[in-house]
Design a protein around this motif. Structure first.
Motif, PDB file in Angstrom:
ATOM      1  N   ALA A 396       0.824  -1.207   0.000  1.00  0.00           N
ATOM      2  CA  ALA A 396       0.000   0.000   0.000  1.00  0.00           C
ATOM      3  C   ALA A 396       0.856   1.253   0.000  1.00  0.00           C
ATOM      4  O   ALA A 396       0.582   2.214  -0.729  1.00  0.00           O
ATOM      5  CB  ALA A 396      -0.928  -0.014   1.214  1.00  0.00           C
ATOM      6  N   ALA A 397       1.904   1.258   0.807  1.00  0.00           N
ATOM      7  CA  ALA A 397       2.783   2.430   0.858  1.00  0.00           C
ATOM      8  C   ALA A 397       3.479   2.629  -0.479  1.00  0.00           C
ATOM      9  O   ALA A 397       3.637   3.749  -0.954  1.00  0.00           O
ATOM     10  CB  ALA A 397       3.808   2.275   1.979  1.00  0.00           C
ATOM     11  N   ASP A 398       3.888   1.523  -1.115  1.00  0.00           N
ATOM     12  CA  ASP A 398       4.561   1.619  -2.403  1.00  0.00           C
ATOM     13  C   ASP A 398       3.618   2.138  -3.480  1.00  0.00           C
ATOM     14  O   ASP A 398       4.039   2.792  -4.429  1.00  0.00           O
ATOM     15  CB  ASP A 398       5.115   0.257  -2.803  1.00  0.00           C
ATOM     16  CG  ASP A 398       6.136   0.358  -3.920  1.00  0.00           C
ATOM     17  OD1 ASP A 398       7.068   1.165  -3.780  1.00  0.00           O
ATOM     18  OD2 ASP A 398       6.007  -0.362  -4.915  1.00  0.00           O
ATOM     19  N   ALA A 399       2.310   1.836  -3.324  1.00  0.00           N
ATOM     20  CA  ALA A 399       1.317   2.326  -4.283  1.00  0.00           C
ATOM     21  C   ALA A 399       0.944   3.773  -4.017  1.00  0.00           C
ATOM     22  O   ALA A 399       0.156   4.356  -4.752  1.00  0.00           O
ATOM     23  CB  ALA A 399       0.062   1.443  -4.233  1.00  0.00           C
ATOM     24  N   GLY A 400       1.486   4.377  -2.956  1.00  0.00           N
ATOM     25  CA  GLY A 400       1.232   5.779  -2.673  1.00  0.00           C
ATOM     26  C   GLY A 400       0.016   6.012  -1.811  1.00  0.00           C
ATOM     27  O   GLY A 400      -0.487   7.134  -1.739  1.00  0.00           O
TER      28      GLY A 400
END
Length: 414
Positions: A396-400
């Motif tokens: 989720a963090a990598d997807a922004g």
């Protein structure tokens, strides 16, 4: 091994090495590949649990081609066989068996050196597909952060339990708590340094590596290459941006040298705070055309990272290639949420997972029971295709996905 794509390197090593030295799993750790510094194959009981922090600790215990008898891998102390490489990468064979012939160790070392060299070559080439994957799927360095957060949380709980306990007097409790906090602080700082090392490269260091790559052209190629230094205090470059920038400049310089009457090429990097700005200018005939195949390939590298490339050529004055590469990936959170098909409550739970909340904290903040939180997290795991909260938070963090997005109104339980 010489033809294995990056995503298949570990599986190919596992297969080839297994013929001469049986083992349960292989793990590769290389800082060359910033998007996926670890590559694994073999028994899922090991490959799904091994962490970058563990592999970094193993690397710190060996040098060159030395081997280690045992190490913590996938949460347990296991028998391992570790091989270094000239690139600085390591290969870890987990729970190896008996070799099938006397020369197995030398064979493994040779195959691994070939694989490590090939990994570095593929990263240096910075193909558009690699750059897209590296930017879009660089979840492992985020998982390191999640691992550090979980470990730090445990350290803090241990310190608090020591201070609150009734078995120790105040002086002894303070002493133990101080020692625990000091050890935890060292561990957190070391982990933080690892995350930064995996994710970013100082702009001056990245430029110096480029200068080293191109130095032979000035010495032996008959063309003078001038370098305009970037600001020394400029913003650090994400790994995939540094790789792409070097590959684009190397190719641009070689392309310009193919022209007649080129005596000097100037290379300049700069940064406006949000973009890396590259300029490569020659003093040639001014015949470069952006429609040429080599320039289309360079454009593909830039656009793979959301950037752009432009060519300006003036007859008898020379040509200039200007490249812009954004340092931050585009905001893909809305696209990811639609792709994962998350409901409103599942999105709220996922945001709080990214923020590091535990189930009890999520329940209080959203005004629901812990069992309901567990129900939503299990659905989130299934939709994201993961099996742990660390992996879900990392994706989720990598997807922004925003940590501070509007979670909507709710009434906390009392």
């Amino acid at each position: 091994m010489a033809t294995a794509p990056l995503h298949a390197v570990a599986a190919r090593l596992h297969e080839v090495i297994g013929e001469v030295l049986p083992h349960r799993a292989v793990a590769v750790f290389t800082e060359d590949c910033t998007g996926r510094p670890q590559k694994k194959a073999g028994d899922p009981a090991i490959t799904e649990l091994v962490t970058i922090a563990e592999l970094d600790a193993v690397r710190g215990l060996v040098a060159g081609g030395e081997q280690l008898g045992s190490a913590i891998v996938a949460g347990e102390e296991r028998k391992v066989c570790v091989f270094g490489a000239t690139t600085g990468a390591i290969l870890v064979l987990c729970e190896p068996g008996d070799a099938t012939y006397p020369g197995a160790e030398s064979y493994v070392r040779a195959v691994w050196e070939m694989a490590a060299t090939r990994i570095r070559q593929q990263v240096a080439e910075a193909r558009p597909d690699y750059l897209r994957e590296s930017r879009a799927l660089s979840t492992e360095r985020l998982q390191v952060t999640a691992e550090l957060t979980a470990r730090h949380e445990t350290d803090l709980e241990t310190v608090l339990a020591t201070l609150r306990g009734r078995d120790l007097d105040d002086t002894r409790a303070r002493l133990l708590a101080t020692e625990m906090a000091a050890v935890a602080l060292v561990r957190v700082r070391a982990g933080s340094d690892l995350v930064v090392a995996l994710a970013e490269e100082p702009v001056s260091q990245a430029f110096e590596r480029l200068r080293t790559d191109l130095r032979p052209l000035s010495r032996h190629g008959g063309t003078q290459v001038q370098f305009i230094e970037p600001p020394p205090d400029g913003r650090a470059l994400p790994g995939e941006v540094a790789h792409a920038a070097r590959a684009i400049v190397r190719s641009a310089v070689l392309l310009m040298r193919e022209q007649d009457d080129v005596a000097r090429i100037r290379v300049q990097w700069n940064c406006d705070g949000t973009n890396l700005l590259i300029s490569v200018r020659d003093d040639g005939p001014g015949h470069l055309d952006q429609s040429r195949s080599p320039l289309r390939q360079l454009t593909a590298r830039a656009t793979a990272l959301g950037g752009s490339l432009a060519v300006e050529a003036v007859a008898t004055w020379g040509s200039e290639i200007e490249v812009r590469i954004p340092l931050d990936p585009p905001d893909t959170s809305d696209t990811a949420l639609r792709m994962w098909d998350l409901g409103p409550r599942e999105t709220e739970v996922l945001r709080l997972l990214v923020a590091g909340r535990r189930n009890r904290q999520i329940a209080v903040e959203l005004g629901i029971s812990e069992n309901t939180v567990k129900f939503h997290t299990s659905r989130v795991y299934r939709k994201l295709g993961v099996t742990s909260r660390a992996a879900a938070a990392a994706m989720a963090a990598d997807a922004g996905l925003s940590l501070t997005g509007d979670l909507g109104p709710h009434t906390p339980r009392r």
